[in-house]
Design a protein around this motif. Structure first.
Motif, PDB file in Angstrom:
ATOM      1  N   THR A   1      53.189  26.819  34.662  1.00 55.18           N
ATOM      2  CA  THR A   1      54.211  27.241  33.695  1.00 55.18           C
ATOM      3  C   THR A   1      53.585  27.620  32.359  1.00 55.18           C
ATOM      4  O   THR A   1      53.920  28.646  31.763  1.00 55.18           O
TER       5      THR A   1
ATOM      6  N   ILE B   1      51.657  30.998  32.607  1.00 56.72           N
ATOM      7  CA  ILE B   1      52.517  32.178  32.627  1.00 56.72           C
ATOM      8  C   ILE B   1      53.262  32.349  31.307  1.00 56.72           C
ATOM      9  O   ILE B   1      53.386  33.465  30.775  1.00 56.72           O
ATOM     10  N   TRP B   2      53.734  31.278  30.738  1.00 54.45           N
ATOM     11  CA  TRP B   2      54.554  31.316  29.523  1.00 54.45           C
ATOM     12  C   TRP B   2      53.701  31.567  28.281  1.00 54.45           C
ATOM     13  O   TRP B   2      54.095  32.287  27.368  1.00 54.45           O
TER      14      TRP B   2
ATOM     15  N   ILE C   1      45.331  31.153  28.548  1.00 58.14           N
ATOM     16  CA  ILE C   1      45.494  30.620  29.903  1.00 58.14           C
ATOM     17  C   ILE C   1      44.356  29.677  30.271  1.00 58.14           C
ATOM     18  O   ILE C   1      44.527  28.767  31.076  1.00 58.14           O
TER      19      ILE C   1
ATOM     20  N   GLY D   1      54.502  38.438  28.876  1.00 57.41           N
ATOM     21  CA  GLY D   1      55.394  38.235  29.992  1.00 57.41           C
ATOM     22  C   GLY D   1      56.722  37.609  29.613  1.00 57.41           C
ATOM     23  O   GLY D   1      57.452  37.158  30.479  1.00 57.41           O
TER      24      GLY D   1
ATOM     25  N   ASN E   1      51.900  32.850  41.300  1.00 62.81           N
ATOM     26  CA  ASN E   1      50.722  33.600  40.882  1.00 62.81           C
ATOM     27  C   ASN E   1      49.662  33.615  41.990  1.00 62.81           C
ATOM     28  O   ASN E   1      49.460  32.626  42.698  1.00 62.81           O
TER      29      ASN E   1
ATOM     30  N   ILE F   1      55.548  37.568  37.579  1.00 61.29           N
ATOM     31  CA  ILE F   1      54.587  36.498  37.358  1.00 61.29           C
ATOM     32  C   ILE F   1      53.528  36.428  38.450  1.00 61.29           C
ATOM     33  O   ILE F   1      52.666  35.560  38.428  1.00 61.29           O
TER      34      ILE F   1
ATOM     35  N   LEU G   1      48.179  38.326  36.888  1.00 60.24           N
ATOM     36  CA  LEU G   1      47.907  38.545  35.480  1.00 60.24           C
ATOM     37  C   LEU G   1      47.893  40.027  35.153  1.00 60.24           C
ATOM     38  O   LEU G   1      48.232  40.435  34.046  1.00 60.24           O
TER      39      LEU G   1
ATOM     40  N   LEU H   1      51.426  41.040  34.316  1.00 61.47           N
ATOM     41  CA  LEU H   1      51.817  40.576  32.990  1.00 61.47           C
ATOM     42  C   LEU H   1      51.190  41.459  31.913  1.00 61.47           C
ATOM     43  O   LEU H   1      51.821  41.792  30.911  1.00 61.47           O
TER      44      LEU H   1
END
Length: 512
Positions: free
Chosen positions: A14, A17-18, A25, A307, A418, A460, A463, A466
């Motif tokens: 989470t 992605i967030w 990351i 994203g 992902n 998602i 990468l 995104l």
């Protein structure tokens, strides 16, 4: 402990992605790894095991991206895009086909992230110059984003997923290419067919070639541009030679990246005394603004998370900038470099190699070791064994069902959580099945296909997607996640099934 392992994985994914407050990351994944170690989901002895799996893939990927960034700065890809536009001879549908094929070629050689990072701004710039209507521009842009992942099957270096899988199962570059180049060609043709059918009504019949400049004018550093061709040729030879010589791909790619950086920087000076040293490149904006941020960077220019869901307004007000309706004079930042120029005519400039190296996805090093330690925690708790049981059921039903079953399941998992963690989960499960021979080989390549193509179903999934969405948002094109999903699932499912069927057929021919 199983619940703890799953919770750590969900929280880590989470955050990846967030990316709250621009949190990189790599730091998110590393935090998950620390938490997994603290709760004893994984042990210190697992760290060398995981590093042995990911180090070569990670460093090779970074080297390939650096090569692509240097070549992009030299005008290499803009030059190629302008040639493609001229090959289209003013036929809009032929241009669409050629853009998809160009995207596939870039993804195959420079990895999917390279294709999303480089080709998308160039295509938007070209559409701006050609004054395509917003609805047509959206079709081209969607095709560019889709092919970035769909075209990343043919070579080991085409996708980080491919490198991880090849290293895990000790598959050489040539061995991989023999299987996946034909299958990748099928994936590209299937993608082209599906994309064309989906967007055919929006593609303009004609466009004016006079709106574009000469391809030669796009080259900003001629020495680096020429050296790029030599480096790419030597890289291809090196990749094939690496297997019998037992040289890691990261070493080959790293040498290629270093050679190109030496040429671009004109250092050491004594090697370039006879070479003309052009003036430093001048930009209209600061260095931090001229490069579209990579999804693996810690922050975006705006500080917003890459994203973040947005509502669908594509093809309305925002996309007008792409079509040239919002800024006919050409003052919009359409090429990702903060420039107000047309598509060509920059003149010869040197490349700021320090900025290029800093722009490489260094966070992927932390991400790889951190995320895969978290995934290894799932394996330690026996969760990958459950998936192995399902894979074994498919393996008992023949090559075609094995390919379709494993590939489809991995694709669904990749779209939900992902493709990076998914491919290792799939690899661990395949190893746990105890499958051998053709059955194991089918599972391995089906896992790769599912992890490469499946992510296009949701935003998602990878990468690269995104990144692509963030590039579009900076250009005034926003695509909501609901709109993306409705389009992505229609485009992805048929291509996925066709590609998996092609894999089964080709493996039976090869091994039959």
């Amino acid at each position: 402990m199983t619940v703890v392992a799953i919770a750590i994985f969900v929280v880590t994914l989470t955050l990846v992605i967030w990316q709250p407050r621009g949190l990189g990351i790599g730091w998110s994944a590393l935090g998950g790894a620390v938490l997994a170690l603290a709760t004893m989901v994984v042990s210190l002895s697992d760290i060398p095991t995981v590093w042995a799996i990911v180090w070569n893939a990670t460093l090779a990927f970074i080297a390939v991206v650096i090569i692509s960034l240097v070549l992009d700065e030299s005008g290499f890809f803009e030059w190629a895009a302008l040639h493609v536009a001229r090959w289209g001879r003013g036929n809009g549908r032929l241009l669409f086909v050629l853009i998809v094929l160009l995207g596939s070629a870039i993804a195959a050689v420079f990895a999917n992230d390279g294709a999303a990072l480089i080709l998308t701004p160039i295509v938007i710039q070209m559409l701006f110059a050609l004054k395509f209507p917003p609805v047509a521009a959206l079709g081209f842009v969607m095709a560019t984003g889709f092919i970035a992942d769909a075209g990343s099957l043919p070579l080991v270096v085409s996708n980080l997923v491919n490198i991880v899988s090849a290293d895990f199962f000790d598959i050489g570059f040539a061995e991989y290419a023999i299987v996946m180049v034909p299958v990748g060609a099928v994936a590209t043709l299937a993608s082209l067919g599906v994309l064309f059918l989906y967007f055919r009504k929006t593609i303009p019949k004609r466009y004016d070639l006079a709106m574009l400049g000469a391809p030669a004018d796009a080259v900003t550093d001629r020495l680096t541009f020429k050296a790029g061709w030599v480096v790419l040729a030597l890289l291809l030879v090196g990749y094939f030679a690496s297997e019998p010589l037992h040289v890691p791909l990261s070493v080959v790619a790293g040498i290629g990246a270093l050679a190109l950086l030496v040429v671009a920087s004109r250092r050491p000076v004594f090697l370039f005394r006879r070479a003309h040293r052009p003036a430093p490149r001048e930009y209209a904006v600061s260095a931090s603004e001229r490069r579209i941020p990579h999804p693996l960077a810690e922050t975006t220019d705006s500080g917003a998370a890459v994203g973040t869901p947005v509502e669908v307004v594509a093809g309305v007000a925002g996309a007008a900038d792409v079509a040239g309706e919002a800024d006919v004079a050409g003052e919009a930042d359409v090429d990702g470099r903060g420039s107000s120029r047309p598509i060509t005519g920059r003149g010869d400039r040197t490349i700021d190699v320090v900025t290029v190296v800093k722009g490489a996805p260094w966070q992927i090093v932390l991400f790889s070791i951190g995320m895969y330690l978290v995934v290894y925690g799932l394996r330690n708790q026996g969760l990958t064994d459950e998936l192995a049981g399902v894979f074994s059921i498919f393996g008992d039903e023949g090559v075609l069902m094995t390919a379709l079953g494993v590939g489809t399941m991995v694709a669904v998992l990749a779209s939900l959580m992902n493709n990076m963690p998914t491919v290792l989960i799939g690899a661990l499960a395949i190893a746990a099945t105890g499958a051998t021979g053709l059955t194991q080989e089918t599972m391995i390549y089906a896992n790769i296909i599912g992890a490469d193509l499946g992510p296009k179903i949701t935003p998602i999934g990878s990468l690269a997607t995104l990144l692509w969405l963030h590039v579009l948002e900076r250009k005034g094109i926003t695509i909501g996640w609901g709109k993306y999903f409705r389009t992505g699932i229609v485009l992805t499912i048929p291509v996925l099934l066709i590609t998996l069927a092609a894999l089964a057929g080709w493996l039976m021919i090869l091994r039959g």
